[in-house]
Design an enzyme around this catalytic site. Structure first.
Site, PDB file in Angstrom:
ATOM      1  CD  GLU A   1      -5.765   0.242   2.161  1.00 35.13           C
ATOM      2  OE1 GLU A   1      -6.140   0.223   1.020  1.00 35.13           O
ATOM      3  OE2 GLU A   1      -5.701  -0.721   2.873  1.00 35.13           O
TER       4      GLU A   1
ATOM      5  CB  SER B   1      -9.177  -2.125   3.673  1.00 29.54           C
ATOM      6  OG  SER B   1      -9.946  -3.267   3.117  1.00 29.54           O
TER       7      SER B   1
ATOM      8  NE  ARG C   1      -3.590  -2.645   0.091  1.00 28.24           N
ATOM      9  CZ  ARG C   1      -3.223  -3.584  -0.713  1.00 28.24           C
ATOM     10  NH1 ARG C   1      -2.390  -3.677  -1.253  1.00 28.24           N
ATOM     11  NH2 ARG C   1      -4.091  -4.645  -0.526  1.00 28.24           N
TER      12      ARG C   1
END
Length: 344
Positions: free
Chosen positions: A338, A242, A172
């Site tokens: 995130e 998420s 990520r």
């Protein structure tokens, strides 16, 4: 109010409401907003921002950002929505504009029988945002198939290409979150696809839903079905997918945790590290389905924070902070958000 009206420059709007332009439905008013549809229009828009001395914020489909109540300067969402295929022997290269919807691209590629990105079905957002986060799901990451990225320099409007290796992808993470943050806008991706079957079905129960020789479309449909079973549709219940990254910790720390929680999901990584499942950690703290005011933890997937309406970014960050504190207190593991936090 229209500030500019020129053939080469898209309309730049004042006081644009972006509440419906982010999947968390966080209220946000952009001081100025534009949607350039060509590289030339984007270049002229950036030049106008430079002339007006407006700070620039780049937006995609709004699926992985936390917007402030007021966004100064110029927010730009490039609508570069064309894609095409180029054939090189057994390989196929997909050239994809930054404004193409990611899931639509996955289905379009799968429908043509090409392999590579079918496990990434139903991830929301535009393709231009995909390299920033190095999106991933069901055992596949964008970096596995990304050949090159075209970018435009915000200061000069110059175009250049970065290879997949130059994007410095991580979990990520990418160069676009670090060295090139607020310096370039992604305008096109080139993805390397394959004509030959190469299904990756080892994640979760994906294999059990498919026959021994699935097509790319069958894999994409199975992934979509799993995601729909576990994750809320942002059109029905506001969310950004998420919310926390799966934490990566030293293997020695993971082994210690496993002595207390032998059922804990864990995934060995390179360099003596282990990845944990953030959703499992949150669930073990008894937080699945918890709601505090406008925000809550989704009842089926603890990794997803949802917005029931009436909240703002600060309220969401406060709620997320309390989750982080509880997980840290129990497991001594720090969760990181995130989504990208857009600074006002």
């Amino acid at each position: 109010m229209v500030l500019i009206n020129h053939k080469t420059i898209p309309v730049i709007k004042s006081d644009a409401d972006l509440t419906l332009s982010n999947t968390l439905r966080l209220p946000c008013i952009a001081e100025h907003y534009a949607e350039p549809r060509t590289l030339n229009a984007l270049r002229h828009t950036l030049a106008e921002a430079e002339r007006q001395q407006w700070p620039v914020t780049l937006l995609g489909g709004g699926s992985n950002v936390l917007l402030p109540l007021e966004l100064p300067g110029l927010a730009i969402r490039p609508i570069l929505n064309q894609w095409w295929l180029a054939y090189e022997g057994d390989e196929v290269l997909a050239h994809v504009g930054a404004g193409v919807n990611w899931h639509a691209l996955v289905l379009g590629v799968a429908a043509r029988g090409f392999w590579g990105i079918e496990n990434l079905a139903l991830i929301p957002g535009d393709c231009g945002a995909a390299p920033v986060q190095n999106i991933g799901a069901y055992g596949v990451e964008l970096s596995d198939n990304l050949h090159a990225v075209q970018v435009m320099d915000l200061a000069t409007g110059h175009i250049r290409w970065l290879s997949g290796a130059e994007c410095a992808f991580g979990y990520r993470d990418s160069i676009f979150k670090r060295e090139l943050n607020e310096r370039v806008v992604i305008t096109r991706l080139v993805l390397r696809l394959s004509r030959w079957p190469a299904p990756k079905l080892h994640y979760g129960d994906l294999a059990s839903r498919l026959n021994d020789a699935p097509t790319p479309m069958e894999v994409a449909n199975a992934v979509s079905a799993i995601r729909q079973e576990k994750l809320p549709d942002p059109r029905q219940l506001a969310n950004a997918g998420s919310f926390f990254k799966n934490p990566v910790i030293p293997a020695s720390q993971a082994q210690k945790l496993l002595s207390y929680y032998p059922e804990m999901p864990h995934f060995p990584q390179e360099k003596g590290l282990t990845k944990l499942a953030a959703g499992w950690l949150i669930d073990q703290c008894g937080l699945k389905g918890v709601r505090e005011g406008a925000f809550g933890v989704h009842e089926r997937q603890a990794l997803v924070l949802v917005h029931h309406g009436g909240g703002d970014r600060q309220g969401l960050l406060d709620f997320a902070c309390r989750i982080v504190e509880q997980v840290s207190a129990r497991f001594d593991v720090l969760l990181e958000p995130e989504p990208r936090v857009i600074q006002p």
